[in-house]
Write a protein that holds these residues in place. Structure first.
Motif, PDB file in Angstrom:
ATOM      1  N   ARG A 141       0.237  -8.288  -3.935  1.00 46.98           N
ATOM      2  CA  ARG A 141      -1.145  -8.135  -3.455  1.00 46.98           C
ATOM      3  C   ARG A 141      -2.016  -9.334  -3.832  1.00 46.98           C
ATOM      4  O   ARG A 141      -2.949  -9.685  -3.116  1.00 46.98           O
ATOM      5  CB  ARG A 141      -1.753  -6.835  -4.002  1.00 46.98           C
ATOM      6  N   ALA A 142      -1.691  -9.955  -4.976  1.00 49.47           N
ATOM      7  CA  ALA A 142      -2.471 -11.112  -5.411  1.00 49.47           C
ATOM      8  C   ALA A 142      -2.254 -12.308  -4.486  1.00 49.47           C
ATOM      9  O   ALA A 142      -3.048 -13.244  -4.468  1.00 49.47           O
ATOM     10  CB  ALA A 142      -2.088 -11.484  -6.839  1.00 49.47           C
TER      11      ALA A 142
ATOM     12  N   HIS B 286      -9.510 -10.284  -7.999  1.00 44.04           N
ATOM     13  CA  HIS B 286      -8.372 -11.206  -7.918  1.00 44.04           C
ATOM     14  C   HIS B 286      -8.338 -12.155  -9.108  1.00 44.04           C
ATOM     15  O   HIS B 286      -7.531 -13.077  -9.148  1.00 44.04           O
ATOM     16  CB  HIS B 286      -8.435 -12.002  -6.608  1.00 44.04           C
TER      17      HIS B 286
ATOM     18  N   PHE C  89     -14.368  -8.731  -4.641  1.00 46.99           N
ATOM     19  CA  PHE C  89     -12.925  -8.927  -4.433  1.00 46.99           C
ATOM     20  C   PHE C  89     -12.419 -10.173  -5.137  1.00 46.99           C
ATOM     21  O   PHE C  89     -11.290 -10.208  -5.615  1.00 46.99           O
ATOM     22  CB  PHE C  89     -12.590  -8.898  -2.942  1.00 46.99           C
TER      23      PHE C  89
ATOM     24  N   THR D 174      -9.497  -1.484   7.280  1.00 46.60           N
ATOM     25  CA  THR D 174     -10.063  -2.057   6.054  1.00 46.60           C
ATOM     26  C   THR D 174     -11.523  -2.410   6.304  1.00 46.60           C
ATOM     27  O   THR D 174     -11.849  -3.495   6.755  1.00 46.60           O
ATOM     28  CB  THR D 174      -9.284  -3.301   5.584  1.00 46.60           C
TER      29      THR D 174
ATOM     30  N   GLU E  17      -8.842   1.645   1.697  1.00 43.78           N
ATOM     31  CA  GLU E  17      -7.685   0.781   1.957  1.00 43.78           C
ATOM     32  C   GLU E  17      -7.995  -0.660   1.573  1.00 43.78           C
ATOM     33  O   GLU E  17      -7.136  -1.371   1.058  1.00 43.78           O
ATOM     34  CB  GLU E  17      -7.294   0.887   3.434  1.00 43.78           C
ATOM     35  N   THR E  18      -9.247  -1.072   1.809  1.00 43.48           N
ATOM     36  CA  THR E  18      -9.661  -2.426   1.428  1.00 43.48           C
ATOM     37  C   THR E  18      -9.483  -2.616  -0.073  1.00 43.48           C
ATOM     38  O   THR E  18      -8.979  -3.644  -0.537  1.00 43.48           O
ATOM     39  CB  THR E  18     -11.142  -2.648   1.796  1.00 43.48           C
ATOM     40  N   LEU E  19      -9.906  -1.611  -0.821  1.00 44.84           N
ATOM     41  CA  LEU E  19      -9.821  -1.696  -2.282  1.00 44.84           C
ATOM     42  C   LEU E  19      -8.361  -1.686  -2.744  1.00 44.84           C
ATOM     43  O   LEU E  19      -7.981  -2.415  -3.657  1.00 44.84           O
ATOM     44  CB  LEU E  19     -10.593  -0.522  -2.897  1.00 44.84           C
ATOM     45  N   LEU E  20      -7.545  -0.869  -2.063  1.00 42.42           N
ATOM     46  CA  LEU E  20      -6.138  -0.764  -2.469  1.00 42.42           C
ATOM     47  C   LEU E  20      -5.364  -2.060  -2.207  1.00 42.42           C
ATOM     48  O   LEU E  20      -4.312  -2.280  -2.789  1.00 42.42           O
ATOM     49  CB  LEU E  20      -5.467   0.405  -1.734  1.00 42.42           C
ATOM     50  N   CYS E  21      -5.906  -2.902  -1.325  1.00 48.96           N
ATOM     51  CA  CYS E  21      -5.254  -4.202  -1.046  1.00 48.96           C
ATOM     52  C   CYS E  21      -5.400  -5.170  -2.208  1.00 48.96           C
ATOM     53  O   CYS E  21      -4.707  -6.182  -2.262  1.00 48.96           O
ATOM     54  CB  CYS E  21      -5.904  -4.879   0.155  1.00 48.96           C
ATOM     55  N   SER E  22      -6.346  -4.915  -3.094  1.00 50.52           N
ATOM     56  CA  SER E  22      -6.562  -5.861  -4.196  1.00 50.52           C
ATOM     57  C   SER E  22      -5.465  -5.669  -5.242  1.00 50.52           C
ATOM     58  O   SER E  22      -4.840  -4.614  -5.312  1.00 50.52           O
ATOM     59  CB  SER E  22      -7.938  -5.615  -4.809  1.00 50.52           C
ATOM     60  N   PRO E  23      -5.237  -6.696  -6.066  1.00 52.62           N
ATOM     61  CA  PRO E  23      -4.094  -6.612  -6.996  1.00 52.62           C
ATOM     62  C   PRO E  23      -4.369  -5.755  -8.224  1.00 52.62           C
ATOM     63  O   PRO E  23      -3.724  -5.920  -9.251  1.00 52.62           O
ATOM     64  CB  PRO E  23      -3.873  -8.074  -7.381  1.00 52.62           C
ATOM     65  N   VAL E  24      -5.317  -4.847  -8.111  1.00 49.39           N
ATOM     66  CA  VAL E  24      -5.690  -4.006  -9.248  1.00 49.39           C
ATOM     67  C   VAL E  24      -4.779  -2.787  -9.301  1.00 49.39           C
ATOM     68  O   VAL E  24      -4.470  -2.206  -8.263  1.00 49.39           O
ATOM     69  CB  VAL E  24      -7.157  -3.562  -9.086  1.00 49.39           C
ATOM     70  N   ALA E  25      -4.377  -2.423 -10.527  1.00 46.05           N
ATOM     71  CA  ALA E  25      -3.516  -1.242 -10.675  1.00 46.05           C
ATOM     72  C   ALA E  25      -4.315   0.009 -10.328  1.00 46.05           C
ATOM     73  O   ALA E  25      -5.520   0.066 -10.564  1.00 46.05           O
ATOM     74  CB  ALA E  25      -3.000  -1.163 -12.105  1.00 46.05           C
ATOM     75  N   ARG E  26      -3.635   1.010  -9.791  1.00 46.27           N
ATOM     76  CA  ARG E  26      -4.324   2.239  -9.370  1.00 46.27           C
ATOM     77  C   ARG E  26      -5.036   2.902 -10.546  1.00 46.27           C
ATOM     78  O   ARG E  26      -6.122   3.456 -10.390  1.00 46.27           O
ATOM     79  CB  ARG E  26      -3.326   3.219  -8.757  1.00 46.27           C
TER      80      ARG E  26
ATOM     81  N   HIS F 222     -10.761  -5.242 -15.199  1.00 44.43           N
ATOM     82  CA  HIS F 222     -10.754  -4.674 -13.844  1.00 44.43           C
ATOM     83  C   HIS F 222     -11.565  -3.379 -13.796  1.00 44.43           C
ATOM     84  O   HIS F 222     -12.341  -3.154 -12.867  1.00 44.43           O
ATOM     85  CB  HIS F 222      -9.311  -4.381 -13.397  1.00 44.43           C
TER      86      HIS F 222
ATOM     87  N   ALA G  70       1.773  -5.648  -7.618  1.00 45.88           N
ATOM     88  CA  ALA G  70       0.471  -6.270  -7.892  1.00 45.88           C
ATOM     89  C   ALA G  70       0.549  -7.778  -7.631  1.00 45.88           C
ATOM     90  O   ALA G  70      -0.395  -8.381  -7.109  1.00 45.88           O
ATOM     91  CB  ALA G  70       0.045  -5.996  -9.323  1.00 45.88           C
TER      92      ALA G  70
ATOM     93  N   LEU H 135       0.852  -1.194   0.000  1.00 47.10           N
ATOM     94  CA  LEU H 135       0.000   0.000   0.000  1.00 47.10           C
ATOM     95  C   LEU H 135       0.886   1.242   0.000  1.00 47.10           C
ATOM     96  O   LEU H 135       0.506   2.285  -0.487  1.00 47.10           O
ATOM     97  CB  LEU H 135      -0.903   0.015   1.232  1.00 47.10           C
TER      98      LEU H 135
ATOM     99  N   TYR I  75     -17.981  -2.401   2.347  1.00 44.05           N
ATOM    100  CA  TYR I  75     -18.936  -1.524   1.662  1.00 44.05           C
ATOM    101  C   TYR I  75     -20.327  -1.758   2.249  1.00 44.05           C
ATOM    102  O   TYR I  75     -20.902  -2.832   2.063  1.00 44.05           O
ATOM    103  CB  TYR I  75     -18.953  -1.812   0.170  1.00 44.05           C
TER     104      TYR I  75
END
Lengths: 254, 415
Positions: A78-79, A107, A103, A88, B221-230, B5, A75, A55, A91
């Protein structure tokens, strides 16, 4: 596995100037082990874990998390990581199932695998009753279970927990502790930050004491006890961080 | 960039937004209901007030009428005014709306007229800005002028001349502008003004919710933890904001067009909803006699030109609200911006602001100016291309800035 090498993070703030939140921190966490990062508020626990979860980007040093370099392949890290923190949240307008689906898709899970994973996690965490209800109507315990399922939906090899029991009642906190143990038993690499001594004593195979951004001591509970000639972890902690500040006088001196 | 994504994030944000009543109500429902009500309701109220004022037979008093018996007789015999005795406090009576106007006749008026003295002035007292008083003054003036004309005719007749002797020819004004040109000039300043406002307000509510709101609720922060690029996160969120911006504009314009068609009778008078309904859309207003109309092709042009501006607004709203720590802070940043985005529209509405190579490069001002042109049926293609191109460039810049902001740790984790 997690291997941190000389991790440092400096924040630059206009008002406070330069702040070295993490300073040359190195440690290793083996699979099937729980590493407890013990420290007071502001010691650098959250920043260290955010660096591992990519992060934040380190100012210096690096770490290998589940075989990926945090600087070269964030990335990819994170995966392979499940990150659970008090910060965290869920929603509120999505149901628990929609949260897991969201999520899971991010992933890259296929619909079939995703469905199977949600079924499995809902069964293990006893979530079926509230799976299709919106998260904003959940009790703290339900929220915690949904968050845990969210971190596990992609079956990560490494689990990062940042004070996951903060603000929870006893029962919810115990459930989290049980779950962390289950992760270790499944061979996952676990790092767990807290300032609660009893949790560390119960859970952690290796303890790292962090203070002022630096890792001050490290070892199993038995190692630490032997090294400091103390049985009480709190006493050991105070000794490692250099003693407690002198209390203010109760009465003004005559 | 990973399109899959972006799509997953966009779909989730859309679902989330559709369940967010607060955002939906403030960005879609309220403007959709309120705008036609404001425009047509206020128009109808104004119209009713004017009609009411005109229907009233105003109470008028005459000061010094004894010197002008003929004029007095004409006034008392005219059904358009109601003559009342002059109260002592006649000025206050006008202010208190007990009296609409007072006519002051100079001493021995008619005697002086007969003797050919220098023309004395007749004064009409009224309360400026008060609709019914102004109407009373207008009617009184008309009767007095009619009387004067009769005096002129009598004088001419006495000298053996016809009235044409002092009026050898007539002057008449004729309009050559087609109705859509008149409409373009009338609405040209107004339509882009509304569209800009709607585009912006439609963008800011979802933008605040999915950036500052998410930070505040802890889901960012939850979303930023995913492996998705910003960049994918930004784009997914950006498309949602753009959807909000365009949807809010679309719904309001549709509701205004709908109410114009259905409520034509209310707003445009007695020609009736039936007449409006019988006509194809777009010609309805023009069908109702002399009322100006809006060219539907021009309106389509306006929508096309608004697209890059909606992109610009969405990206700016996203960037600014991402910087904020909380929804409330985002509101305090974006609230004043509503006024800022309206300024170019106001400048464009000023007479004399023309479309030139320089104004074509000023964002928002260029849109307002070109909309005025398109709505009045002229299509300056060179400028249209320049404006579309420059607006797209600004939009791309703003979007790039949003992506950059999303990569800044001190913005994402600002505390």
């Amino acid at each position: 596995m997690i291997a941190a090498h000389g991790l440092s993070k400096v924040f630059r703030d206009r008002r406070r100037g330069e702040l070295r939140a993490v300073d040359n921190v190195s440690f290793t966490v083996e699979p099937g082990r729980i590493y407890g990062l013990l420290g007071a508020n502001g010691a650098g626990k959250t920043t260290t874990l955010r660096l591992l979860a990519t992060l934040l980007r380190p100012t210096a040093g690096t770490a290998e998390v589940a075989g990926r370099d945090i600087n070269l392949d964030p990335a990819g890290v994170r995966a392979r990581v499940g990150f659970l923190a008090t910060s965290t949240a869920l929603y509120g307008r999505l149901t628990a199932r929609e949260t897991l689906e969201y999520f899971g898709r991010l992933h890259g899970l296929t619909p079939d695998i995703l469905r199977a994973r949600i079924d499995l996690l809902a069964g293990e965490l006893e979530m079926h009753e509230f799976l299709d209800r919106r998260c904003d109507s959940f009790s703290t315990g339900m929220k915690q279970k949904t968050s845990i399922a969210r971190t596990l939906v992609h079956d990560p090899a490494v689990m990062i927990f940042d004070e996951p029991t903060l603000g929870l009642d006893v029962m919810a906190a115990r459930a989290v502790v049980r779950f962390v143990r289950a992760c270790r038993d499944r061979g996952k690499t676990v790092i767990y930050s807290t300032h609660v001594m009893s949790e560390v004593e119960k859970l952690c195979d290796v303890i790292g004491i962090i203070h002022g951004g630096r890792l001050r001591d490290e070892g199993s509970l038995a190692d630490l006890r032997a090294r400091h000639g103390e049985t009480d972890l709190e006493e050991i902690f105070v000794r490692v961080v250099g003693g407690e500040p002198a209390p203010p006088p109760l009465l003004p001196p005559r | 960039m990973n399109a899959a994504h972006v799509w997953v994030i966009y779909r989730k944000e859309l679902r989330d937004a559709l369940r967010d009543r607060r955002t939906l109500i403030s960005s879609i429902v309220v403007p959709t209901l309120l705008m036609p009500l404001l425009l047509f309701g206020v128009g109808r109220l104004m119209q009713r007030a004017v009609a009411e004022a005109r229907e009233e037979v105003p109470a008028v008093a005459v000061l010094g009428g004894e010197g002008a018996p003929a004029l007095l007789a004409r006034l008392s015999g005219d059904a358009r005014v109601r003559l009342v005795p002059v109260p002592a406090d006649w000025r206050e009576a006008i202010a208190a709306k007990r009296l609409r106007a007072v006519l002051e006749v100079p001493e021995r008026l008619e005697e002086r007229l007969r003797s050919g003295e220098a023309s004395p002035a007749v004064r009409i007292f009224h309360y400026q800005g008060e609709l019914k008083s102004e109407n009373g003054a207008r009617v009184t003036e008309r009767i007095v002028v009619e009387h004067r004309e009769r005096v002129v005719t009598e004088r001419l007749a006495a000298r053996g001349l016809s009235p044409e002797a002092v009026r050898p020819f007539e002057v008449r004004r004729e309009n050559v502008a087609p109705p859509e040109k008149v409409g373009g000039n009338l609405f040209g300043g107004l339509v882009p003004y509304f569209i800009i406002l709607l585009c912006f307000t439609g963008a800011i509510y979802p933008a605040m919710d999915i950036t500052a709101g998410e930070k505040e609720r802890g889901t960012m922060e939850t979303l930023l933890c995913s492996p998705v690029a910003r960049v994918d996160i930004v784009l997914g969120k950006f498309f949602l904001v753009l959807t909000g911006s365009l949807a809010s504009m679309f719904f309001v314009v549709a509701s205004m067009a709908g109410s114009a068609l259905l409520g034509g009778a209310l707003f445009f008078g007695s020609s009736g909803a039936a007449a409006a309904a019988a006509l194809p859309p777009g010609t309805a207003a023009g069908g109702m006699g002399s009322l100006p109309t809006i060219d539907p092709l021009g309106l389509a042009g306006v929508f096309a030109m608004v697209l890059p501006v909606a992109v610009l607004f969405s990206a700016v709203a996203l960037t600014v609200s991402l910087f904020a720590k909380s929804y409330k802070e985002a509101q305090s940043y974006l609230g004043p911006l509503i006024v800022v985005v309206l300024v170019p529209g106001m400048i464009a509405a000023l007479p004399g602001t023309e479309l030139t190579a320089r104004t074509a490069l000023i964002p928002l001002l260029n849109l307002s100016l070109v909309c005025k042109e398109m709505l009045s049926g002229s299509w300056p293609w060179g400028y249209i291309a320049l404006i579309f191109g420059s607006s797209s460039l600004y939009a791309a810049g703003a979007l790039a800035l949003a992506v950059r902001m999303f990569n800044r740790e001190d913005v994402l984790f600002r505390s």
